[in-house]
Design a protein around this motif. Sequence first.
Motif, PDB file in Angstrom:
ATOM      1  N   THR A 123      25.149   6.667  41.582  1.00  0.00           N
ATOM      2  CA  THR A 123      26.039   5.602  41.120  1.00  0.00           C
ATOM      3  C   THR A 123      25.232   4.468  40.493  1.00  0.00           C
ATOM      4  OG1 THR A 123      25.955   4.417  43.240  1.00  0.00           O
ATOM      5  CG2 THR A 123      27.651   6.113  42.998  1.00  0.00           C
ATOM      6  N   PHE A 152      24.211  -3.618  39.439  1.00  0.00           N
ATOM      7  CA  PHE A 152      24.607  -2.262  39.823  1.00  0.00           C
ATOM      8  C   PHE A 152      23.411  -1.321  39.675  1.00  0.00           C
ATOM      9  CE2 PHE A 152      28.531  -4.283  38.254  1.00  0.00           C
ATOM     10  CZ  PHE A 152      29.318  -4.164  39.388  1.00  0.00           C
ATOM     11  N   THR A 192      21.814   3.936  42.600  1.00  0.00           N
ATOM     12  CA  THR A 192      21.566   4.261  44.002  1.00  0.00           C
ATOM     13  C   THR A 192      22.354   5.517  44.376  1.00  0.00           C
ATOM     14  OG1 THR A 192      23.378   2.830  44.700  1.00  0.00           O
ATOM     15  CG2 THR A 192      21.164   1.878  44.716  1.00  0.00           C
ATOM     16  N   LEU A 196      24.994   7.310  46.736  1.00  0.00           N
ATOM     17  CA  LEU A 196      26.049   7.114  47.724  1.00  0.00           C
ATOM     18  C   LEU A 196      26.185   8.436  48.475  1.00  0.00           C
ATOM     19  CD1 LEU A 196      28.399   5.537  48.993  1.00  0.00           C
ATOM     20  CD2 LEU A 196      29.852   6.369  47.124  1.00  0.00           C
ATOM     21  N   ILE A 211      37.367   7.873  45.849  1.00  0.00           N
ATOM     22  CA  ILE A 211      36.099   7.149  45.939  1.00  0.00           C
ATOM     23  C   ILE A 211      35.981   6.211  44.748  1.00  0.00           C
ATOM     24  CG2 ILE A 211      33.582   7.410  46.042  1.00  0.00           C
ATOM     25  CD1 ILE A 211      34.319  10.427  46.950  1.00  0.00           C
ATOM     26  N   HIS A 212      35.619   4.961  44.995  1.00  0.00           N
ATOM     27  CA  HIS A 212      35.478   3.965  43.936  1.00  0.00           C
ATOM     28  C   HIS A 212      34.025   3.953  43.472  1.00  0.00           C
ATOM     29  CE1 HIS A 212      35.471   0.525  41.475  1.00  0.00           C
ATOM     30  NE2 HIS A 212      36.201  -0.313  42.213  1.00  0.00           N
ATOM     31  N   GLY A 213      33.756   4.561  42.311  1.00  0.00           N
ATOM     32  CA  GLY A 213      32.398   4.609  41.790  1.00  0.00           C
ATOM     33  C   GLY A 213      32.252   3.989  40.418  1.00  0.00           C
ATOM     34  N   THR A 227      31.488   0.856  38.003  1.00  0.00           N
ATOM     35  CA  THR A 227      30.901  -0.488  37.969  1.00  0.00           C
ATOM     36  C   THR A 227      31.756  -1.461  37.164  1.00  0.00           C
ATOM     37  OG1 THR A 227      29.574  -0.101  35.967  1.00  0.00           O
ATOM     38  CG2 THR A 227      28.608   0.553  38.082  1.00  0.00           C
ATOM     39  N   TYR A 254      33.866  -1.635  45.075  1.00  0.00           N
ATOM     40  CA  TYR A 254      32.939  -0.653  44.525  1.00  0.00           C
ATOM     41  C   TYR A 254      32.185   0.049  45.656  1.00  0.00           C
ATOM     42  CZ  TYR A 254      28.749   0.961  41.932  1.00  0.00           C
ATOM     43  OH  TYR A 254      27.724   1.705  41.396  1.00  0.00           O
ATOM     44  N   LEU A 255      32.078   1.357  45.575  1.00  0.00           N
ATOM     45  CA  LEU A 255      31.392   2.259  46.505  1.00  0.00           C
ATOM     46  C   LEU A 255      32.149   2.485  47.818  1.00  0.00           C
ATOM     47  CD1 LEU A 255      27.593   1.399  46.057  1.00  0.00           C
ATOM     48  CD2 LEU A 255      29.046   2.967  44.765  1.00  0.00           C
ATOM     49  N   GLU A 301      35.430   4.168  49.946  1.00  0.00           N
ATOM     50  CA  GLU A 301      36.232   5.396  49.850  1.00  0.00           C
ATOM     51  C   GLU A 301      37.370   5.328  50.848  1.00  0.00           C
ATOM     52  OE1 GLU A 301      35.732   8.703  51.893  1.00  0.00           O
ATOM     53  OE2 GLU A 301      33.995   8.165  53.112  1.00  0.00           O
ATOM     54  N   ARG A 325      35.091   6.390  37.926  1.00  0.00           N
ATOM     55  CA  ARG A 325      33.798   6.233  37.268  1.00  0.00           C
ATOM     56  C   ARG A 325      33.965   5.436  35.990  1.00  0.00           C
ATOM     57  NH1 ARG A 325      34.395   9.591  32.995  1.00  0.00           N
ATOM     58  NH2 ARG A 325      35.582  11.539  33.270  1.00  0.00           N
TER      59      ARG A 325
END
Length: 470
Positions: free
Chosen positions: A335, A344, A347, A349, A367-369, A371, A398-399, A401, A444
Motif C-alpha cells: 500500500t 503515504f 508499506t 498491510l 479493505i480501505h487501501g 490514499t 485508510y488501511l 478493514e 485503491r
Amino acid sequence: MKNIIKLSVAAAVLATLTACNSSSDPVQVPPPPPPPPPPVVVDATLRVVHASFDAPAVNVKVNGDVVIEGLAFADSSDNFDLPPATYAVAVDALLPGDATATVIGPLDLALAEAKNYKVFAVGLVADETLEPLVVTSDVAPLAQGNVRVQVVHAASAAPTVDVHVTAPDAALSAPLATLDYKAFTGAVDVPAGNYRVRITLPGEDTVVFDSGTLELTSGMDLVVAAINSNYSGASPVSLLAVTPEGEVLPILDANSTSSLRVVHNVSDAPAVDIVVNDNFETPLVSDLAFPDFTGYVTPAPGDYNVKVAVANTETAVIDADVTLDDGVFYTVIATGSLSDADDFAITPLVLVDDTRTIATEARVRLIHGSTLAGNVDIYVTATADIADATPAFSNVPYLAETGYVALAAGDYFVTVTPTGTKTAAIETGMLSLAANNIYTAIARDGEGLMGVGLTVMDAFVVAEEPVAGM
C-alpha cells in the motif's frame, strides 16, 4: 403354718409386680433406629462441541431456555452438572440479520446418573448431514499421575481411520483404535507424559495427520476429536482437545504450512518482485503489476525477511521482517504511493484470512487501501439509491478493514462515499452474493493516481493459480 407363709410371700411378689406395671409407671419402649440416609445421587454432566465445518455460530437450548450463546466452530461450551432426567436439547443456527433457525432437535436426551455426555454437532449444512453425535463416558475419579483421554472421529472430511498413540519417537504399531466417522473410544487412563498421535488409513503406514510431541500432564481429562481442518497444510483434519471446563486446545498437523498471497495496490509503482531472505535470483513472485495479486503460496512457518523490489532489480521499496505462524492464511497488500511518500509511505498491510465458508451466509470483507479517498462511509444496500440509507460502516480510515461481514445470499449494491456525504466515490453496481462463499474487495487509487477504484478477490473472481512456494 408353712402354707400360710408361702401364700403371704406369693401375695407380696404379686403386689410388687402389679405396682411396677401400674398406669402411673408405664413400660419404657426404646425408640426405633433412624432411617438410613438416602443414597447419594451423582449428577450427569453435559457439554456441547461445535464440529460442523460449514455451520455458523449457534445457540444451544435446554428445555426451551438458551444456555449457550454464540458457540462457534471448533469451540466448546462449559460443562453443566445436571440431575439425572430427560432433557430437550436443541441447536439454533445464528443467521444474518439476527434471525435463527433450529438445525438440531429438539432432541430428548436422557441423562443417566454419573455419566458424562458430550454432544457434538457434526456433518455439513450444505449437504443436509448436520446431526448430533452423543459421546458418553463414566464419571470416575482419576488416579494421581494419570491422564484420561477419549478419542472421537468427528471429521466429515475423513473416511475410516486408524488412530495410533505412541511415544514421540516410536514406530507405528497396532493402532489404539480403528474408527469410522462418528465412532469414538471409551475413556482410557494412561500415565502422564509425552505422546504422539498419528492417523493413517486402515492398515496403511502413510500418515495423514501427525500431532508431533504432545505433553500430557497429570490430571488432564481430555476428549480429543478429529475435525475438518481450517488450517493451511495438506492434512484434511486437525485435532480438538476439550477439557471438562470447556477449554479447547487446537492440535495442528506437525507438517502444517503457512499460506501467503500478495496484492500490488500501489497505483503509481512499477511491477515488482517479492524476494524472500535476499534470494533475488529466485523471487517468490516475479513481475507482479498493479493491481494484480497472486494465489496462495505455502511457505514453511518461521521468520523471514521479505523485500518488495522493482522487478528485475535489487531496488527494494519494502523491506520487512515477518513471522509466519503454523496453519495461518495471510494476505499481504503493498500500500501507499511513490508520489506521496511523506504521508503515504509504501508499506505492507498484513491481514490474517479466515478461509472457512459458511453454508448459511455470504462473508464479505472490505479493505480501505486508497490514499486519495480519505475517511469513507460504506453503504451496503438493496438498491443503488443511498439517499435515505445509513452507512453499514462509518468514518473508515485508510488501511482499516471491516472484518468478515455475514450477509444473506442475494443482490446488493456497495457504495463508498467520503465520510458525511452521499457523493459516491466507488459504486459497484449490483453484486449477486451466494452463500458458502467469501468475497474480498480492496479500495485503491486509480492508475497513475487518477481517481479511485476497487480490486476484487476470492469469490468475486476466478481463483488465481498459486505461484511456486518457498
